[in-house]
Design a protein around this motif. Structure first.
Motif, PDB file in Angstrom:
ATOM      1  N   ARG A  55       0.851  -1.196   0.000  1.00 39.58           N
ATOM      2  CA  ARG A  55       0.000   0.000   0.000  1.00 39.58           C
ATOM      3  C   ARG A  55       0.889   1.249   0.000  1.00 39.58           C
ATOM      4  O   ARG A  55       1.621   1.490   0.955  1.00 39.58           O
ATOM      5  N   VAL A  56       0.789   2.025  -1.083  1.00 34.06           N
ATOM      6  CA  VAL A  56       1.646   3.201  -1.260  1.00 34.06           C
ATOM      7  C   VAL A  56       0.794   4.474  -1.279  1.00 34.06           C
ATOM      8  O   VAL A  56      -0.224   4.545  -1.969  1.00 34.06           O
ATOM      9  N   LEU A  57       1.217   5.463  -0.514  1.00 30.99           N
ATOM     10  CA  LEU A  57       0.611   6.789  -0.534  1.00 30.99           C
ATOM     11  C   LEU A  57       1.559   7.723  -1.270  1.00 30.99           C
ATOM     12  O   LEU A  57       2.739   7.799  -0.930  1.00 30.99           O
ATOM     13  N   GLU A  58       1.044   8.420  -2.303  1.00 31.09           N
ATOM     14  CA  GLU A  58       1.854   9.457  -2.939  1.00 31.09           C
ATOM     15  C   GLU A  58       1.295  10.828  -2.595  1.00 31.09           C
ATOM     16  O   GLU A  58       0.113  11.104  -2.804  1.00 31.09           O
ATOM     17  N   LEU A  59       2.154  11.694  -2.074  1.00 30.02           N
ATOM     18  CA  LEU A  59       1.776  13.066  -1.730  1.00 30.02           C
ATOM     19  C   LEU A  59       2.208  14.007  -2.845  1.00 30.02           C
ATOM     20  O   LEU A  59       3.351  13.959  -3.284  1.00 30.02           O
ATOM     21  N   LEU A  68       0.566   6.274 -11.321  1.00 27.81           N
ATOM     22  CA  LEU A  68       0.189   5.243 -12.291  1.00 27.81           C
ATOM     23  C   LEU A  68       1.309   4.212 -12.453  1.00 27.81           C
ATOM     24  O   LEU A  68       1.049   3.009 -12.584  1.00 27.81           O
ATOM     25  N   TYR A  69       2.549   4.669 -12.396  1.00 20.37           N
ATOM     26  CA  TYR A  69       3.701   3.758 -12.480  1.00 20.37           C
ATOM     27  C   TYR A  69       3.711   2.808 -11.283  1.00 20.37           C
ATOM     28  O   TYR A  69       3.906   1.599 -11.438  1.00 20.37           O
ATOM     29  N   PHE A  70       3.482   3.354 -10.075  1.00 19.87           N
ATOM     30  CA  PHE A  70       3.432   2.480  -8.886  1.00 19.87           C
ATOM     31  C   PHE A  70       2.310   1.445  -9.040  1.00 19.87           C
ATOM     32  O   PHE A  70       2.495   0.267  -8.713  1.00 19.87           O
ATOM     33  N   ALA A  71       1.156   1.885  -9.523  1.00 16.71           N
ATOM     34  CA  ALA A  71       0.030   0.955  -9.696  1.00 16.71           C
ATOM     35  C   ALA A  71       0.361  -0.119 -10.739  1.00 16.71           C
ATOM     36  O   ALA A  71       0.060  -1.299 -10.538  1.00 16.71           O
ATOM     37  N   ARG A  72       0.999   0.299 -11.845  1.00 14.29           N
ATOM     38  CA  ARG A  72       1.403  -0.685 -12.866  1.00 14.29           C
ATOM     39  C   ARG A  72       2.464  -1.641 -12.326  1.00 14.29           C
ATOM     40  O   ARG A  72       2.603  -2.765 -12.820  1.00 14.29           O
ATOM     41  N   SER A  73       3.198  -1.188 -11.308  1.00 17.18           N
ATOM     42  CA  SER A  73       4.265  -2.013 -10.715  1.00 17.18           C
ATOM     43  C   SER A  73       3.741  -2.964  -9.648  1.00 17.18           C
ATOM     44  O   SER A  73       4.522  -3.652  -8.991  1.00 17.18           O
ATOM     45  N   GLY A  74       2.412  -2.961  -9.436  1.00 15.10           N
ATOM     46  CA  GLY A  74       1.816  -3.942  -8.531  1.00 15.10           C
ATOM     47  C   GLY A  74       1.411  -3.425  -7.168  1.00 15.10           C
ATOM     48  O   GLY A  74       0.971  -4.200  -6.315  1.00 15.10           O
ATOM     49  N   PHE A  75       1.543  -2.114  -6.943  1.00 15.99           N
ATOM     50  CA  PHE A  75       1.149  -1.540  -5.652  1.00 15.99           C
ATOM     51  C   PHE A  75      -0.282  -1.019  -5.723  1.00 15.99           C
ATOM     52  O   PHE A  75      -0.769  -0.631  -6.784  1.00 15.99           O
ATOM     53  N   THR A  76      -0.952  -1.001  -4.575  1.00 15.39           N
ATOM     54  CA  THR A  76      -2.225  -0.309  -4.425  1.00 15.39           C
ATOM     55  C   THR A  76      -1.895   1.117  -4.004  1.00 15.39           C
ATOM     56  O   THR A  76      -1.177   1.320  -3.024  1.00 15.39           O
ATOM     57  N   VAL A  77      -2.404   2.098  -4.748  1.00 11.31           N
ATOM     58  CA  VAL A  77      -1.929   3.472  -4.588  1.00 11.31           C
ATOM     59  C   VAL A  77      -3.044   4.408  -4.130  1.00 11.31           C
ATOM     60  O   VAL A  77      -4.167   4.358  -4.651  1.00 11.31           O
ATOM     61  N   HIS A  78      -2.720   5.276  -3.163  1.00 10.04           N
ATOM     62  CA  HIS A  78      -3.597   6.369  -2.774  1.00 10.04           C
ATOM     63  C   HIS A  78      -2.848   7.650  -3.147  1.00 10.04           C
ATOM     64  O   HIS A  78      -1.761   7.918  -2.625  1.00 10.04           O
ATOM     65  N   ALA A  79      -3.387   8.421  -4.073  1.00  7.86           N
ATOM     66  CA  ALA A  79      -2.742   9.637  -4.554  1.00  7.86           C
ATOM     67  C   ALA A  79      -3.442  10.868  -3.997  1.00  7.86           C
ATOM     68  O   ALA A  79      -4.658  10.989  -4.072  1.00  7.86           O
ATOM     69  N   VAL A  80      -2.647  11.770  -3.431  1.00 12.24           N
ATOM     70  CA  VAL A  80      -3.167  12.985  -2.806  1.00 12.24           C
ATOM     71  C   VAL A  80      -2.546  14.199  -3.490  1.00 12.24           C
ATOM     72  O   VAL A  80      -1.340  14.230  -3.733  1.00 12.24           O
ATOM     73  N   ASP A  81      -3.371  15.199  -3.811  1.00 15.50           N
ATOM     74  CA  ASP A  81      -2.861  16.444  -4.390  1.00 15.50           C
ATOM     75  C   ASP A  81      -3.881  17.540  -4.095  1.00 15.50           C
ATOM     76  O   ASP A  81      -5.048  17.236  -3.828  1.00 15.50           O
ATOM     77  N   PHE A  82      -3.438  18.812  -4.131  1.00 13.95           N
ATOM     78  CA  PHE A  82      -4.416  19.878  -3.877  1.00 13.95           C
ATOM     79  C   PHE A  82      -5.044  20.404  -5.159  1.00 13.95           C
ATOM     80  O   PHE A  82      -5.854  21.321  -5.112  1.00 13.95           O
ATOM     81  N   SER A  83      -4.717  19.789  -6.322  1.00 14.93           N
ATOM     82  CA  SER A  83      -5.315  20.207  -7.588  1.00 14.93           C
ATOM     83  C   SER A  83      -6.394  19.225  -8.037  1.00 14.93           C
ATOM     84  O   SER A  83      -6.091  18.117  -8.485  1.00 14.93           O
ATOM     85  N   ASP A 120       2.082   1.196   3.780  1.00 10.30           N
ATOM     86  CA  ASP A 120       3.408   0.582   3.920  1.00 10.30           C
ATOM     87  C   ASP A 120       4.527   1.518   3.482  1.00 10.30           C
ATOM     88  O   ASP A 120       5.676   1.377   3.920  1.00 10.30           O
ATOM     89  N   ALA A 121       4.202   2.443   2.574  1.00  2.67           N
ATOM     90  CA  ALA A 121       5.232   3.304   2.001  1.00  2.67           C
ATOM     91  C   ALA A 121       4.615   4.622   1.562  1.00  2.67           C
ATOM     92  O   ALA A 121       3.443   4.674   1.168  1.00  2.67           O
ATOM     93  N   VAL A 122       5.413   5.691   1.658  1.00  2.00           N
ATOM     94  CA  VAL A 122       4.977   7.018   1.227  1.00  2.00           C
ATOM     95  C   VAL A 122       6.035   7.588   0.294  1.00  2.00           C
ATOM     96  O   VAL A 122       7.242   7.475   0.552  1.00  2.00           O
ATOM     97  N   PHE A 123       5.562   8.204  -0.798  1.00  2.00           N
ATOM     98  CA  PHE A 123       6.450   8.813  -1.798  1.00  2.00           C
ATOM     99  C   PHE A 123       6.031  10.254  -2.019  1.00  2.00           C
ATOM    100  O   PHE A 123       4.833  10.548  -2.119  1.00  2.00           O
ATOM    101  N   ALA A 124       7.023  11.161  -2.074  1.00  2.00           N
ATOM    102  CA  ALA A 124       6.724  12.577  -2.313  1.00  2.00           C
ATOM    103  C   ALA A 124       7.875  13.188  -3.111  1.00  2.00           C
ATOM    104  O   ALA A 124       8.959  13.405  -2.564  1.00  2.00           O
TER     105      ALA A 124
END
Length: 225
Positions: A55-59, A68-83, A120-124
């Motif tokens: 489970r990856v969170l991208e800020l 989209l790359y993380f999702a294609r790589s097999g992770f479940t992704v939660h993407a957060v942005d203010f736009s 499990d992991a956060v990317f920013a």
């Protein structure tokens, strides 16, 4: 040239002006970074995979080349942005490709809309060096730690004080400088170290990206298991 700390010349809070600016940029330039994932995202995917993350969170996902790359790589992704404009495009692409991506419009100056220990992991990528004050950055990293499980990994990139734009353009105080409408908080090494206090600081890797070139650090830190 120097403005009153944290505000534009007409008195608007800088972070609010930057949110509006990014929203306009995303509307006017759909897919402005192209479809290819960033170098830091490629690196992070390997680190996350090696750690058994799912489970990856991208800020600050923007319109999602890395999410989209993380999702294609097999992770479940939660993407957060203010736009909202950027996230609408990201969600449409994810649905079209059948990828496991959830999106939330969110301002990282507020607590993250996730439960304790839920990822499990956060990317920013360059999110921490936006127009955020030092105290707001500390609050955000505390939130990242809250939502990560024990042993969870945080990979983030920031422009640093060795960058050619540091100390030039419009100064807003707190090492924030604005060029061409984009305000950047440039990091020095003590700030990186202070944000990793109580974490395991795995790596501070210098790299360059894009025009100029921008000079950045890619920081990897983990929550003690």
């Amino acid at each position: 040239m120097r403005h009153h700390h944290g505000r534009t010349p007409d008195g608007e809070p800088l972070a609010d002006a930057q949110r509006r600016h990014w929203q306009e940029v995303h509307r006017a330039n759909p897919g402005m970074y192209g479809p290819e994932p960033s170098g830091p995202a490629r690196h992070a995917a390997g680190v996350f995979r090696d750690a058994g993350a799912s489970r990856v969170l991208e800020l600050g996902s923007g319109d999602g080349r890395d999410a989209l790359y993380f999702a294609r790589s097999g992770f479940t992704v939660h993407a957060v942005d203010f736009s909202p404009a950027a996230l609408e495009r990201l969600a449409a692409q994810a649905v079209g490709a059948g990828l496991p991506v959830t999106t939330t419009v969110h301002d990282v100056r507020r607590p993250l809309p996730l439960a304790d220990g839920s990822v499990d992991a956060v990317f920013a990528h360059m999110l921490l060096c936006m127009a955020l004050s030092t105290s707001e950055i500390h609050d955000l990293v505390a939130e990242v730690r809250r939502v990560l499980r024990p042993g969870g990994i945080f990979v983030h990139t920031v422009r640093h004080t060795g960058d050619a734009h540091y100390g030039t353009g419009t100064g807003h105080g707190d090492d924030i400088h604005e060029h061409g409408g984009f305000a950047v908080h440039f990091f020095d090494r003590p700030l990186v170290d202070s944000l990793a206090r109580g974490w395991n600081l795995v790596e501070v890797h210098p790299f360059e990206e894009g025009e100029l070139p921008r000079r950045l650090w890619r920081v990897t830190q983990t929550v003690p298991a």
